[in-house]
Scaffold this motif. Structure first.
Motif, PDB file in Angstrom:
ATOM      1  N   ILE A   8       0.836  -1.201   0.000  1.00 53.48           N
ATOM      2  CA  ILE A   8       0.000   0.000   0.000  1.00 53.48           C
ATOM      3  C   ILE A   8       0.869   1.249   0.000  1.00 53.48           C
ATOM      4  O   ILE A   8       0.572   2.238  -0.680  1.00 53.48           O
ATOM      5  CB  ILE A   8      -0.951   0.002   1.217  1.00 53.48           C
ATOM      6  CG1 ILE A   8      -1.968  -1.146   1.100  1.00 53.48           C
ATOM      7  CG2 ILE A   8      -1.692   1.322   1.321  1.00 53.48           C
ATOM      8  CD1 ILE A   8      -2.862  -1.304   2.307  1.00 53.48           C
ATOM      9  N   LEU A  63       2.092   1.884  -3.523  1.00 48.68           N
ATOM     10  CA  LEU A  63       1.056   2.261  -4.484  1.00 48.68           C
ATOM     11  C   LEU A  63       0.348   3.567  -4.134  1.00 48.68           C
ATOM     12  O   LEU A  63      -0.409   4.099  -4.953  1.00 48.68           O
ATOM     13  CB  LEU A  63       0.001   1.148  -4.590  1.00 48.68           C
ATOM     14  CG  LEU A  63       0.470  -0.193  -5.153  1.00 48.68           C
ATOM     15  CD1 LEU A  63      -0.661  -1.215  -5.060  1.00 48.68           C
ATOM     16  CD2 LEU A  63       0.931  -0.049  -6.593  1.00 48.68           C
ATOM     17  N   ALA A  64       0.582   4.086  -2.939  1.00 50.53           N
ATOM     18  CA  ALA A  64      -0.205   5.220  -2.439  1.00 50.53           C
ATOM     19  C   ALA A  64      -0.230   6.408  -3.376  1.00 50.53           C
ATOM     20  O   ALA A  64      -1.252   7.084  -3.519  1.00 50.53           O
ATOM     21  CB  ALA A  64       0.325   5.646  -1.072  1.00 50.53           C
ATOM     22  N   SER A  65       0.865   6.712  -4.052  1.00 53.56           N
ATOM     23  CA  SER A  65       0.928   7.897  -4.907  1.00 53.56           C
ATOM     24  C   SER A  65       0.755   7.576  -6.383  1.00 53.56           C
ATOM     25  O   SER A  65       0.979   8.430  -7.231  1.00 53.56           O
ATOM     26  CB  SER A  65       2.273   8.606  -4.699  1.00 53.56           C
ATOM     27  OG  SER A  65       3.348   7.733  -5.011  1.00 53.56           O
ATOM     28  N   HIS A  66       0.352   6.328  -6.712  1.00 49.71           N
ATOM     29  CA  HIS A  66       0.277   5.932  -8.123  1.00 49.71           C
ATOM     30  C   HIS A  66      -1.090   5.427  -8.544  1.00 49.71           C
ATOM     31  O   HIS A  66      -1.571   5.779  -9.624  1.00 49.71           O
ATOM     32  CB  HIS A  66       1.326   4.843  -8.414  1.00 49.71           C
ATOM     33  CG  HIS A  66       2.728   5.254  -8.078  1.00 49.71           C
ATOM     34  ND1 HIS A  66       3.415   6.205  -8.794  1.00 49.71           N
ATOM     35  CD2 HIS A  66       3.559   4.852  -7.093  1.00 49.71           C
ATOM     36  CE1 HIS A  66       4.626   6.369  -8.279  1.00 49.71           C
ATOM     37  NE2 HIS A  66       4.741   5.555  -7.234  1.00 49.71           N
ATOM     38  N   ASP A  67      -1.721   4.619  -7.737  1.00 48.58           N
ATOM     39  CA  ASP A  67      -2.931   3.932  -8.190  1.00 48.58           C
ATOM     40  C   ASP A  67      -3.947   3.865  -7.057  1.00 48.58           C
ATOM     41  O   ASP A  67      -3.892   2.975  -6.212  1.00 48.58           O
ATOM     42  CB  ASP A  67      -2.561   2.521  -8.674  1.00 48.58           C
ATOM     43  CG  ASP A  67      -3.703   1.843  -9.411  1.00 48.58           C
ATOM     44  OD1 ASP A  67      -4.856   2.263  -9.217  1.00 48.58           O
ATOM     45  OD2 ASP A  67      -3.431   0.894 -10.166  1.00 48.58           O
ATOM     46  N   ASP A  68      -4.876   4.823  -7.027  1.00 51.09           N
ATOM     47  CA  ASP A  68      -5.867   4.869  -5.947  1.00 51.09           C
ATOM     48  C   ASP A  68      -6.775   3.654  -5.950  1.00 51.09           C
ATOM     49  O   ASP A  68      -7.181   3.162  -4.892  1.00 51.09           O
ATOM     50  CB  ASP A  68      -6.711   6.139  -6.080  1.00 51.09           C
ATOM     51  CG  ASP A  68      -5.902   7.388  -5.749  1.00 51.09           C
ATOM     52  OD1 ASP A  68      -4.865   7.230  -5.071  1.00 51.09           O
ATOM     53  OD2 ASP A  68      -6.305   8.483  -6.160  1.00 51.09           O
ATOM     54  N   ILE A  69      -7.118   3.166  -7.144  1.00 49.39           N
ATOM     55  CA  ILE A  69      -8.011   2.007  -7.233  1.00 49.39           C
ATOM     56  C   ILE A  69      -7.346   0.779  -6.610  1.00 49.39           C
ATOM     57  O   ILE A  69      -7.956   0.035  -5.837  1.00 49.39           O
ATOM     58  CB  ILE A  69      -8.404   1.729  -8.697  1.00 49.39           C
ATOM     59  CG1 ILE A  69      -9.202   2.916  -9.256  1.00 49.39           C
ATOM     60  CG2 ILE A  69      -9.201   0.440  -8.799  1.00 49.39           C
ATOM     61  CD1 ILE A  69      -9.581   2.762 -10.715  1.00 49.39           C
ATOM     62  N   VAL A  72      -4.947   0.775  -4.422  1.00 50.37           N
ATOM     63  CA  VAL A  72      -4.797   1.003  -2.992  1.00 50.37           C
ATOM     64  C   VAL A  72      -6.076   0.633  -2.258  1.00 50.37           C
ATOM     65  O   VAL A  72      -6.057  -0.039  -1.220  1.00 50.37           O
ATOM     66  CB  VAL A  72      -4.418   2.478  -2.720  1.00 50.37           C
ATOM     67  CG1 VAL A  72      -4.565   2.789  -1.229  1.00 50.37           C
ATOM     68  CG2 VAL A  72      -3.001   2.754  -3.167  1.00 50.37           C
ATOM     69  N   GLN A  73      -7.212   1.061  -2.800  1.00 50.28           N
ATOM     70  CA  GLN A  73      -8.483   0.747  -2.167  1.00 50.28           C
ATOM     71  C   GLN A  73      -8.736  -0.756  -2.120  1.00 50.28           C
ATOM     72  O   GLN A  73      -9.305  -1.270  -1.158  1.00 50.28           O
ATOM     73  CB  GLN A  73      -9.627   1.454  -2.905  1.00 50.28           C
ATOM     74  CG  GLN A  73      -9.626   2.963  -2.734  1.00 50.28           C
ATOM     75  CD  GLN A  73      -9.698   3.370  -1.272  1.00 50.28           C
ATOM     76  OE1 GLN A  73     -10.483   2.818  -0.491  1.00 50.28           O
ATOM     77  NE2 GLN A  73      -8.862   4.343  -0.887  1.00 50.28           N
ATOM     78  N   THR A  84      -5.816   5.583   6.513  1.00 51.42           N
ATOM     79  CA  THR A  84      -7.158   5.044   6.751  1.00 51.42           C
ATOM     80  C   THR A  84      -7.380   4.941   8.256  1.00 51.42           C
ATOM     81  O   THR A  84      -6.847   4.056   8.916  1.00 51.42           O
ATOM     82  CB  THR A  84      -7.311   3.655   6.100  1.00 51.42           C
ATOM     83  OG1 THR A  84      -7.040   3.759   4.710  1.00 51.42           O
ATOM     84  CG2 THR A  84      -8.725   3.132   6.297  1.00 51.42           C
TER      85      THR A  84
END
Length: 500
Positions: A321, A324-330, A332-333, A396
């Motif tokens: 996570i 990926l935090a600064s690249h792909d929000d989907i 990450v979720q 989160t």
């Protein structure tokens, strides 16, 4: 016809009485003695009130006259430690320091790094192999010497003067460790499959030495080396001969080999959990035999296999996570949702059922099952807090009230085990995780007292370092007025800490 030799009698072996030396001693490579050898001791008597007393000459008024006075012998490590319980003739041929530390290892160390000491203790099972392997022998003596040296220190580390016997043990620990590392380097220069077992056992013991010394960074280098060696040894085994290392000097029984593999897997999991994500090494490499639930008799920490997998999952999610935090929000979720699902699965884990199945009621009392259940529950609640920390560290936020309830529950489990030193010594990781969430001074005092008790039981310096990390975190929290120690503490761990 000669009589049965003393060497065979001391080994509880029936002497063939054929000749001198007898065939059995000759085959075993031992000195065949007809009677028990003399044992020289310091002092005027072997036993009784005069044991350990020496005659010492002292100058008198007249140079030609000398008076004799009795002096107690100087303190040595042997005074506060086990006697020579191991009577194997192979041990009797070693120097006195090595014999003493092998005995210390058997009496003290073997029960320290396992939940329940028994005749099946795999650590004690390494001793016969060490008597035939210098590498393993040096690592065992180094581990024992380091532990003995630590017993001369205090939890608060305020003592400025350390008795000489502990200083000598410290020097011996460094000496034996250096010898083990040099011998390890020599073996690794020409690796052979038959050496795998003793080399892997040695590296595991070197990791335990790192726990005794600090629990910081060094263990990780050894773990990476173990990973590389596992791959190397696999490549050295020719197709069709997988696992066939019999008749080699490093061959060990399968159960000990499997036990070693499990310890590497456990160290990998709990060590990675408290390392900074950006400094994490490659993900866990599977080790031969490290599958399934370990027997509770041979368990290192008493942590259920499912909870170890849960902690490993949260640790991996923390790294993924974060990347990926600064690249792909989907993406990450999706990972956050997976983490929430694992939190639910962990919450539903039944510690009492696990303890009952691990300790059958036919051979265990209700009290033993309940205590083991409390130990499992402490790891379960710590895993839940850790998983929630992972989500908090990536932004989160979950309900603070639930965190407070979990902390209270975890401290209650720890408190319930304070009367059981066998299980309490296994609580360093859960206690540290609890401390990351404690902002109430009474809770902090409880955690500090618990760490002090673990130190008294283990004499591992990583316990003192865990205490220092928490004290620094609590002090910064008070200075800033923040009550988010759990999240900030996890982010602030920028190095490799092994707190077990």
């Amino acid at each position: 016809m000669p009589k049965a030799c003393w060497t065979c009698r001391s080994r509880t072996v029936r002497c063939d009485e054929s000749r001198v030396p007898c065939l059995k001693c000759e085959k075993a490579g031992l000195e065949c003695r007809d009677k028990k050898p003399l044992r020289w001791v310091q002092g005027v008597a072997v036993r009784g009130k005069m044991r350990g007393w020496l005659y010492e000459s002292t100058p008198a008024k007249s140079e030609t006259v000398k008076s004799m006075r009795l002096q107690p012998k100087q303190a040595t490590p042997r005074e506060n430690s086990p006697l020579f319980a191991l009577q194997d003739p192979l041990i009797q041929n070693l120097d006195r320091s090595t014999r003493y530390y092998i005995d210390y290892y058997s009496e003290r160390i073997c029960k320290l790094y396992i939940l329940h000491d028994s005749d099946e203790n795999p650590f004690r099972g390494l001793v016969p192999y060490a008597l035939e392997d210098q590498l393993l022998l040096k690592s065992i003596t180094a581990l024992a010497a380091r532990h003995y040296a630590n017993t001369g220190q205090s939890f608060d580390q305020t003592d400025l003067i350390v008795p000489s016997r502990y200083g000598n043990a410290n020097l011996q620990a460094l000496h034996f460790k250096a010898q083990a590392i040099v011998t390890l380097g020599e073996k690794l220069a020409k690796p052979e499959p038959c050496m795998k077992d003793t080399v892997m056992a040695t590296i595991l013991l070197l990791i335990f030495i790192e726990l005794l010394e600090s629990g910081l960074d060094g263990w990780n280098f050894h773990l990476q080396g173990a990973r590389s060696l596992t791959r190397l040894y696999r490549s050295l085994i020719q197709p069709g001969n997988q696992g066939d290392t019999r008749n080699g000097s490093g061959d060990m029984e399968q159960d000990i080999r499997s036990f070693l593999a499990r310890q590497y897997s456990l160290i990998d999991t709990l060590g990675a959990a408290l390392s900074h994500p950006k400094s994490l090494h490659e993900l866990s490499t599977s080790y031969d035999g490290a599958v399934g639930q370990e027997s509770i008799v041979r368990s290192f920490l008493g942590c259920p296999e499912f909870l170890l997998k849960s902690i490993n999952f949260f640790s991996n999610q923390r790294r993924v996570i974060g990347e990926l935090a600064s690249h792909d929000d989907i993406a990450v979720q999706a990972h956050i949702q997976d983490t929430l699902t694992m939190l639910d699965l962990t919450q539903n884990f039944n510690s009492f059922k696990w303890a009952s199945e691990s300790h059958p009621s036919s051979v265990s009392s209700p009290g033993e099952i309940n205590s083991l259940s409390k130990l499992s529950e402490s790891y379960k609640v710590a895993a839940l807090l850790y998983g929630r920390q992972v989500l908090g560290s990536v932004g989160t936020q979950l309900a603070t009230l639930e965190d407070e309830e979990l902390v209270s529950q975890l401290l209650g489990c720890i408190d319930a085990l304070k009367g059981d030193g066998t299980l309490f010594k296994c609580l360093l990781w859960p206690t540290f995780v609890a401390g990351l969430h404690c902002f109430d001074q009474d809770q902090q005092a409880f955690v500090s007292d618990s760490l002090r008790m673990i130190w008294d039981l283990t004499n591992c310096l990583n316990v003192i370092n865990a205490s220092n990390i928490l004290k620094d975190l609590w002090e910064r929290g008070r200075a800033s007025g923040s009550q988010c120690q759990g999240t900030s503490g996890l982010v602030g761990l920028e190095r490799h800490w092994l707190l077990i």
